[in-house]
Design a protein around this motif. Sequence first.
Motif, PDB file in Angstrom:
ATOM      1  N   ALA A  22       1.125  -0.908   0.158  1.00  0.00           N
ATOM      2  CA  ALA A  22      -0.008   0.121   0.216  1.00  0.00           C
ATOM      3  C   ALA A  22       1.031   1.123  -0.442  1.00  0.00           C
ATOM      4  CB  ALA A  22      -1.035   0.164   1.147  1.00  0.00           C
ATOM      5  N   THR A  23       2.235   1.165   0.524  1.00  0.00           N
ATOM      6  CA  THR A  23       2.683   2.742   0.448  1.00  0.00           C
ATOM      7  C   THR A  23       3.626   2.553  -1.188  1.00  0.00           C
ATOM      8  OG1 THR A  23       3.408   1.837   3.490  1.00  0.00           O
ATOM      9  CG2 THR A  23       4.855   3.322   1.400  1.00  0.00           C
ATOM     10  N   ILE A  24       4.001   1.045  -0.974  1.00  0.00           N
ATOM     11  CA  ILE A  24       4.149   1.357  -2.331  1.00  0.00           C
ATOM     12  C   ILE A  24       2.994   2.424  -3.929  1.00  0.00           C
ATOM     13  CG2 ILE A  24       5.319  -0.138  -4.447  1.00  0.00           C
ATOM     14  CD1 ILE A  24       6.471  -1.579  -2.219  1.00  0.00           C
ATOM     15  N   THR A  25       2.461   1.447  -3.407  1.00  0.00           N
ATOM     16  CA  THR A  25       1.226   2.112  -4.535  1.00  0.00           C
ATOM     17  C   THR A  25       1.089   3.817  -4.723  1.00  0.00           C
ATOM     18  OG1 THR A  25      -0.203  -0.154  -4.113  1.00  0.00           O
ATOM     19  CG2 THR A  25      -1.003   2.077  -4.759  1.00  0.00           C
ATOM     20  N   ALA A  26       1.070   4.039  -3.169  1.00  0.00           N
ATOM     21  CA  ALA A  26       0.621   5.614  -2.797  1.00  0.00           C
ATOM     22  C   ALA A  26       1.612   6.296  -3.075  1.00  0.00           C
ATOM     23  CB  ALA A  26       0.608   5.727  -1.505  1.00  0.00           C
ATOM     24  N   GLY A  27       3.588   5.761  -3.037  1.00  0.00           N
ATOM     25  CA  GLY A  27       4.312   6.107  -3.784  1.00  0.00           C
ATOM     26  C   GLY A  27       4.094   6.599  -5.009  1.00  0.00           C
ATOM     27  N   VAL A  28       4.711   5.413  -5.462  1.00  0.00           N
ATOM     28  CA  VAL A  28       3.667   5.599  -7.262  1.00  0.00           C
ATOM     29  C   VAL A  28       2.875   6.067  -7.971  1.00  0.00           C
ATOM     30  CG1 VAL A  28       3.397   3.971  -9.014  1.00  0.00           C
ATOM     31  CG2 VAL A  28       5.072   3.076  -7.868  1.00  0.00           C
ATOM     32  N   ARG A  29       2.180   6.178  -7.321  1.00  0.00           N
ATOM     33  CA  ARG A  29       0.564   7.488  -7.495  1.00  0.00           C
ATOM     34  C   ARG A  29       0.889   8.883  -7.405  1.00  0.00           C
ATOM     35  NH1 ARG A  29      -4.224   6.427  -8.639  1.00  0.00           N
ATOM     36  NH2 ARG A  29      -4.685   4.431  -8.470  1.00  0.00           N
ATOM     37  N   VAL A  31      10.331   4.718  -6.928  1.00  0.00           N
ATOM     38  CA  VAL A  31       9.881   4.664  -5.323  1.00  0.00           C
ATOM     39  C   VAL A  31      10.629   3.197  -5.349  1.00  0.00           C
ATOM     40  CG1 VAL A  31       8.149   4.350  -4.180  1.00  0.00           C
ATOM     41  CG2 VAL A  31       7.953   5.618  -6.920  1.00  0.00           C
ATOM     42  N   LYS A  32      11.161   3.803  -3.315  1.00  0.00           N
ATOM     43  CA  LYS A  32      11.523   2.572  -2.784  1.00  0.00           C
ATOM     44  C   LYS A  32      11.082   1.728  -2.331  1.00  0.00           C
ATOM     45  CE  LYS A  32      13.430   2.214   1.809  1.00  0.00           C
ATOM     46  NZ  LYS A  32      13.675   3.309   2.747  1.00  0.00           N
ATOM     47  N   GLY A  33      10.624   0.190  -2.806  1.00  0.00           N
ATOM     48  CA  GLY A  33      10.374  -0.662  -2.829  1.00  0.00           C
ATOM     49  C   GLY A  33       9.707  -1.564  -4.139  1.00  0.00           C
ATOM     50  N   VAL A  34      10.152  -1.250  -4.956  1.00  0.00           N
ATOM     51  CA  VAL A  34       9.417  -1.351  -6.439  1.00  0.00           C
ATOM     52  C   VAL A  34      10.554  -2.515  -6.539  1.00  0.00           C
ATOM     53  CG1 VAL A  34       8.926  -0.502  -8.517  1.00  0.00           C
ATOM     54  CG2 VAL A  34       8.290   0.975  -6.911  1.00  0.00           C
ATOM     55  N   ARG A  35       9.857  -3.007  -6.961  1.00  0.00           N
ATOM     56  CA  ARG A  35      10.878  -4.539  -7.596  1.00  0.00           C
ATOM     57  C   ARG A  35      10.872  -4.531  -8.887  1.00  0.00           C
ATOM     58  NH1 ARG A  35       9.393  -9.973  -4.606  1.00  0.00           N
ATOM     59  NH2 ARG A  35      11.186 -10.796  -6.184  1.00  0.00           N
ATOM     60  N   SER A  36       9.172  -4.666  -9.314  1.00  0.00           N
ATOM     61  CA  SER A  36       9.776  -4.876 -10.833  1.00  0.00           C
ATOM     62  C   SER A  36       8.506  -3.607 -11.012  1.00  0.00           C
ATOM     63  CB  SER A  36       9.957  -6.033 -11.973  1.00  0.00           C
ATOM     64  OG  SER A  36       8.080  -6.479 -11.127  1.00  0.00           O
ATOM     65  N   VAL A  37       8.797  -3.572 -12.698  1.00  0.00           N
ATOM     66  CA  VAL A  37       7.036  -2.748 -13.193  1.00  0.00           C
ATOM     67  C   VAL A  37       6.461  -3.619 -14.108  1.00  0.00           C
ATOM     68  CG1 VAL A  37       6.058  -0.804 -13.373  1.00  0.00           C
ATOM     69  CG2 VAL A  37       7.651  -0.768 -12.539  1.00  0.00           C
ATOM     70  N   GLY A  78      -4.632   3.880 -12.836  1.00  0.00           N
ATOM     71  CA  GLY A  78      -3.945   2.363 -11.743  1.00  0.00           C
ATOM     72  C   GLY A  78      -3.239   1.882 -11.566  1.00  0.00           C
ATOM     73  N   VAL A  79      -3.258   1.986  -9.876  1.00  0.00           N
ATOM     74  CA  VAL A  79      -1.604   1.362  -9.783  1.00  0.00           C
ATOM     75  C   VAL A  79      -2.001   0.477  -9.137  1.00  0.00           C
ATOM     76  CG1 VAL A  79       0.623   1.442  -8.887  1.00  0.00           C
ATOM     77  CG2 VAL A  79      -0.367   3.587  -9.750  1.00  0.00           C
ATOM     78  N   ASP A  80      -1.259  -1.264  -9.214  1.00  0.00           N
ATOM     79  CA  ASP A  80      -1.841  -2.243  -8.157  1.00  0.00           C
ATOM     80  C   ASP A  80      -0.058  -3.024  -7.994  1.00  0.00           C
ATOM     81  OD1 ASP A  80      -3.068  -4.153  -6.905  1.00  0.00           O
ATOM     82  OD2 ASP A  80      -2.439  -5.546  -8.470  1.00  0.00           O
ATOM     83  N   THR A  81       0.076  -3.338  -6.320  1.00  0.00           N
ATOM     84  CA  THR A  81       1.928  -3.659  -6.167  1.00  0.00           C
ATOM     85  C   THR A  81       1.267  -4.500  -5.379  1.00  0.00           C
ATOM     86  OG1 THR A  81       1.985  -1.462  -5.963  1.00  0.00           O
ATOM     87  CG2 THR A  81       3.381  -2.897  -5.108  1.00  0.00           C
ATOM     88  N   ARG A  82       1.679  -5.425  -5.731  1.00  0.00           N
ATOM     89  CA  ARG A  82       2.181  -7.458  -4.804  1.00  0.00           C
ATOM     90  C   ARG A  82       3.410  -7.338  -5.276  1.00  0.00           C
ATOM     91  NH1 ARG A  82      -3.894  -9.011  -5.397  1.00  0.00           N
ATOM     92  NH2 ARG A  82      -5.127  -7.917  -6.485  1.00  0.00           N
ATOM     93  N   ILE A 117       4.415   9.116 -10.565  1.00  0.00           N
ATOM     94  CA  ILE A 117       3.683   9.736 -10.860  1.00  0.00           C
ATOM     95  C   ILE A 117       2.759  11.412 -11.951  1.00  0.00           C
ATOM     96  CG2 ILE A 117       1.902   9.399 -13.203  1.00  0.00           C
ATOM     97  CD1 ILE A 117       3.244   6.039 -12.511  1.00  0.00           C
ATOM     98  N   ASP A 118       1.624  11.162 -10.563  1.00  0.00           N
ATOM     99  CA  ASP A 118       1.187  12.467 -10.510  1.00  0.00           C
ATOM    100  C   ASP A 118       2.636  13.407 -10.285  1.00  0.00           C
ATOM    101  OD1 ASP A 118      -1.328  11.266 -10.856  1.00  0.00           O
ATOM    102  OD2 ASP A 118      -2.148  10.889  -8.755  1.00  0.00           O
ATOM    103  N   GLY A 119       2.981  13.395  -9.664  1.00  0.00           N
ATOM    104  CA  GLY A 119       3.905  15.114  -9.249  1.00  0.00           C
ATOM    105  C   GLY A 119       4.875  14.976 -10.517  1.00  0.00           C
ATOM    106  N   ASP A 120       5.373  14.395 -11.709  1.00  0.00           N
ATOM    107  CA  ASP A 120       5.296  14.819 -12.420  1.00  0.00           C
ATOM    108  C   ASP A 120       4.762  15.660 -13.303  1.00  0.00           C
ATOM    109  OD1 ASP A 120       7.665  14.201 -14.965  1.00  0.00           O
ATOM    110  OD2 ASP A 120       8.046  12.816 -14.108  1.00  0.00           O
ATOM    111  N   GLN A 121       5.854  16.492 -13.826  1.00  0.00           N
ATOM    112  CA  GLN A 121       4.723  17.777 -14.610  1.00  0.00           C
ATOM    113  C   GLN A 121       4.251  17.260 -16.407  1.00  0.00           C
ATOM    114  OE1 GLN A 121       2.462  19.877 -13.820  1.00  0.00           O
ATOM    115  NE2 GLN A 121       3.909  19.433 -11.243  1.00  0.00           N
ATOM    116  N   SER A 122       5.887  16.602 -16.421  1.00  0.00           N
ATOM    117  CA  SER A 122       5.717  16.271 -17.820  1.00  0.00           C
ATOM    118  C   SER A 122       4.883  14.680 -18.579  1.00  0.00           C
ATOM    119  CB  SER A 122       7.312  15.591 -18.445  1.00  0.00           C
ATOM    120  OG  SER A 122       7.450  14.157 -17.502  1.00  0.00           O
ATOM    121  N   LEU A 123       4.554  14.146 -17.547  1.00  0.00           N
ATOM    122  CA  LEU A 123       3.103  12.961 -17.237  1.00  0.00           C
ATOM    123  C   LEU A 123       2.190  13.327 -16.843  1.00  0.00           C
ATOM    124  CD1 LEU A 123       4.862  10.058 -15.032  1.00  0.00           C
ATOM    125  CD2 LEU A 123       5.028  10.643 -18.422  1.00  0.00           C
TER     126      LEU A 123
END
Length: 107
Positions: free
Chosen positions: A42-49, A94-100, A64-68, A52-58
Amino acid sequence: MKHLRCTPALLAPLLAFLLGGQLGGCAMSGRAGPVAEVVDDATITAGVRAAIDGDQSLTVSDLGVDTRQGVVQLSGFVGSADSVAAAASVARTVKGVRSVRNDLRLK
């Protein structure tokens, strides 16, 4: 009234029993189980969201962000192929992300 006398033979099993329970409890509390994974995911999902939301170029719609177990799956729509790659790149920071797994689609 008779008093019980504490001898090493009587004290040793009692201490072993008391300390064994305490040490066993410590060992259990240090284990990471499914509940810990859910919190981390849940922390990783919130961090990724947020990243991405904070990147002005995107510009991503219906993100949708789902983390398992640290594996992030992105879904939604973007305006360019460059944005597909950029969103995955941002997610990897984002810290904790193993793969995307990038399932973003062009709109």
